[in-house]
Design a protein around this motif. Structure first.
Motif, PDB file in Angstrom:
ATOM      1  N   THR A   1      -4.669   9.355 -11.861  1.00 41.58           N
ATOM      2  CA  THR A   1      -4.388   9.693 -10.467  1.00 41.58           C
ATOM      3  C   THR A   1      -5.532   9.231  -9.567  1.00 41.58           C
ATOM      4  N   ALA A   2      -6.761   9.441 -10.003  1.00 39.71           N
ATOM      5  CA  ALA A   2      -7.914   9.005  -9.204  1.00 39.71           C
ATOM      6  C   ALA A   2      -7.975   7.484  -9.103  1.00 39.71           C
ATOM      7  N   LEU A   3      -7.678   6.791 -10.206  1.00 38.44           N
ATOM      8  CA  LEU A   3      -7.682   5.323 -10.175  1.00 38.44           C
ATOM      9  C   LEU A   3      -6.577   4.786  -9.279  1.00 38.44           C
ATOM     10  N   ALA A   4      -5.410   5.410  -9.336  1.00 41.24           N
ATOM     11  CA  ALA A   4      -4.312   4.975  -8.471  1.00 41.24           C
ATOM     12  C   ALA A   4      -4.660   5.203  -7.000  1.00 41.24           C
ATOM     13  N   ALA A   5      -5.303   6.320  -6.705  1.00 38.73           N
ATOM     14  CA  ALA A   5      -5.716   6.578  -5.323  1.00 38.73           C
ATOM     15  C   ALA A   5      -6.754   5.551  -4.867  1.00 38.73           C
TER      16      ALA A   5
ATOM     17  N   ALA B   1       0.833  -1.212   0.000  1.00 40.92           N
ATOM     18  CA  ALA B   1       0.000   0.000   0.000  1.00 40.92           C
ATOM     19  C   ALA B   1       0.864   1.257   0.000  1.00 40.92           C
ATOM     20  N   LEU B   2       1.980   1.223   0.717  1.00 44.36           N
ATOM     21  CA  LEU B   2       2.879   2.382   0.738  1.00 44.36           C
ATOM     22  C   LEU B   2       3.486   2.615  -0.643  1.00 44.36           C
ATOM     23  N   ALA B   3       3.890   1.553  -1.328  1.00 41.63           N
ATOM     24  CA  ALA B   3       4.427   1.690  -2.686  1.00 41.63           C
ATOM     25  C   ALA B   3       3.358   2.239  -3.626  1.00 41.63           C
ATOM     26  N   SER B   4       2.131   1.770  -3.453  1.00 39.49           N
ATOM     27  CA  SER B   4       1.038   2.282  -4.282  1.00 39.49           C
ATOM     28  C   SER B   4       0.778   3.755  -3.993  1.00 39.49           C
ATOM     29  N   ALA B   5       0.863   4.137  -2.730  1.00 45.04           N
ATOM     30  CA  ALA B   5       0.665   5.553  -2.374  1.00 45.04           C
ATOM     31  C   ALA B   5       1.775   6.414  -2.966  1.00 45.04           C
ATOM     32  N   ALA B   6       3.006   5.895  -2.968  1.00 43.66           N
ATOM     33  CA  ALA B   6       4.112   6.648  -3.565  1.00 43.66           C
ATOM     34  C   ALA B   6       3.882   6.847  -5.064  1.00 43.66           C
ATOM     35  N   CYS B   7       3.417   5.801  -5.744  1.00 46.65           N
ATOM     36  CA  CYS B   7       3.115   5.926  -7.180  1.00 46.65           C
ATOM     37  C   CYS B   7       1.989   6.925  -7.410  1.00 46.65           C
ATOM     38  N   THR B   8       1.007   6.905  -6.522  1.00 47.41           N
ATOM     39  CA  THR B   8      -0.101   7.856  -6.651  1.00 47.41           C
ATOM     40  C   THR B   8       0.403   9.285  -6.497  1.00 47.41           C
TER      41      THR B   8
ATOM     42  N   ARG C   1     -12.777 -13.553  -5.255  1.00 49.11           N
ATOM     43  CA  ARG C   1     -12.690 -13.090  -6.643  1.00 49.11           C
ATOM     44  C   ARG C   1     -13.039 -11.621  -6.770  1.00 49.11           C
ATOM     45  N   GLY C   2     -13.962 -11.170  -5.933  1.00 48.84           N
ATOM     46  CA  GLY C   2     -14.351  -9.761  -5.990  1.00 48.84           C
ATOM     47  C   GLY C   2     -13.223  -8.845  -5.585  1.00 48.84           C
ATOM     48  N   GLN C   3     -12.567  -9.176  -4.471  1.00 51.97           N
ATOM     49  CA  GLN C   3     -11.461  -8.338  -4.009  1.00 51.97           C
ATOM     50  C   GLN C   3     -10.299  -8.375  -4.998  1.00 51.97           C
ATOM     51  N   ALA C   4      -9.890  -9.558  -5.386  1.00 49.86           N
ATOM     52  CA  ALA C   4      -8.766  -9.679  -6.310  1.00 49.86           C
ATOM     53  C   ALA C   4      -9.097  -9.032  -7.657  1.00 49.86           C
ATOM     54  N   GLY C   5     -10.318  -9.231  -8.114  1.00 48.11           N
ATOM     55  CA  GLY C   5     -10.713  -8.636  -9.383  1.00 48.11           C
ATOM     56  C   GLY C   5     -10.762  -7.126  -9.327  1.00 48.11           C
ATOM     57  N   THR C   6     -11.219  -6.592  -8.188  1.00 48.08           N
ATOM     58  CA  THR C   6     -11.279  -5.139  -8.040  1.00 48.08           C
ATOM     59  C   THR C   6      -9.886  -4.536  -8.082  1.00 48.08           C
ATOM     60  N   VAL C   7      -8.965  -5.111  -7.307  1.00 51.40           N
ATOM     61  CA  VAL C   7      -7.602  -4.568  -7.282  1.00 51.40           C
ATOM     62  C   VAL C   7      -6.944  -4.733  -8.652  1.00 51.40           C
ATOM     63  N   ALA C   8      -7.104  -5.890  -9.283  1.00 51.31           N
ATOM     64  CA  ALA C   8      -6.502  -6.100 -10.605  1.00 51.31           C
ATOM     65  C   ALA C   8      -7.084  -5.124 -11.630  1.00 51.31           C
ATOM     66  N   ALA C   9      -8.385  -4.912 -11.580  1.00 54.60           N
ATOM     67  CA  ALA C   9      -9.001  -3.984 -12.532  1.00 54.60           C
ATOM     68  C   ALA C   9      -8.507  -2.558 -12.298  1.00 54.60           C
ATOM     69  N   LEU C  10      -8.368  -2.161 -11.028  1.00 58.45           N
ATOM     70  CA  LEU C  10      -7.876  -0.812 -10.739  1.00 58.45           C
ATOM     71  C   LEU C  10      -6.443  -0.631 -11.227  1.00 58.45           C
ATOM     72  N   VAL C  11      -5.611  -1.653 -11.017  1.00 54.32           N
ATOM     73  CA  VAL C  11      -4.215  -1.553 -11.470  1.00 54.32           C
ATOM     74  C   VAL C  11      -4.157  -1.476 -12.993  1.00 54.32           C
ATOM     75  N   LEU C  12      -4.929  -2.322 -13.676  1.00 53.52           N
ATOM     76  CA  LEU C  12      -4.918  -2.301 -15.141  1.00 53.52           C
ATOM     77  C   LEU C  12      -5.479  -0.993 -15.694  1.00 53.52           C
ATOM     78  N   LEU C  13      -6.562  -0.525 -15.118  1.00 51.41           N
ATOM     79  CA  LEU C  13      -7.146   0.736 -15.588  1.00 51.41           C
ATOM     80  C   LEU C  13      -6.206   1.910 -15.337  1.00 51.41           C
ATOM     81  N   THR C  14      -5.517   1.884 -14.191  1.00 52.10           N
ATOM     82  CA  THR C  14      -4.559   2.954 -13.898  1.00 52.10           C
ATOM     83  C   THR C  14      -3.424   2.953 -14.909  1.00 52.10           C
ATOM     84  N   ALA C  15      -2.888   1.759 -15.196  1.00 56.56           N
ATOM     85  CA  ALA C  15      -1.791   1.669 -16.170  1.00 56.56           C
ATOM     86  C   ALA C  15      -2.252   2.119 -17.548  1.00 56.56           C
TER      87      ALA C  15
END
Length: 100
Positions: free
Chosen positions: A46-50, A20-27, A78-92
């Motif tokens: 930026t909003a997706l990364a946050a 989470a800290l690494a993700s916050a730094a990227c945000t 699956r919901g949690q993993a899918g949500t995080v994966a979708a957010l990471v892909l959409l952010t990228a």
């Protein structure tokens, strides 16, 4: 299923905190770039990364709390993993589109 003995709960909690800290730094880096380039195209990544950072903090805290209370949580659903994966892909994807 029982919770693992030893320091496993602490290690799991620390791993989620590091992620989470690494993700916050990227945000923050995205927000800095957006502030310098203009917020028009960089607002979405930026909003997706946050949102991804918040999701990682919430999921990590729940898992760490469950391990400390001897309620061994199963793997993320699956919901949690899918949500995080979708957010990471959409952010990228949004970051790539805003750079081009």
């Amino acid at each position: 299923m029982t919770a693992p003995d030893g320091l496993q709960p602490e290690r799991t909690g620390l791993a989620w905190q590091r992620t989470a800290l690494a993700s916050a730094a990227c945000t923050l880096l995205l927000a800095h770039a957006a502030a310098q380039e203009g917020w028009r195209t960089a607002t979405v990544p930026t909003a997706l990364a946050a949102a991804g950072t918040v999701a990682m903090v919430v999921i990590g805290r729940r898992r760490a709390r469950g391990l400390r209370e001897d309620r061994a949580p199963g793997p993320p659903g699956r919901g949690q993993a899918g949500t995080v994966a979708a957010l990471v892909l959409l952010t990228a994807l949004a970051a790539l589109l805003s750079l081009s």
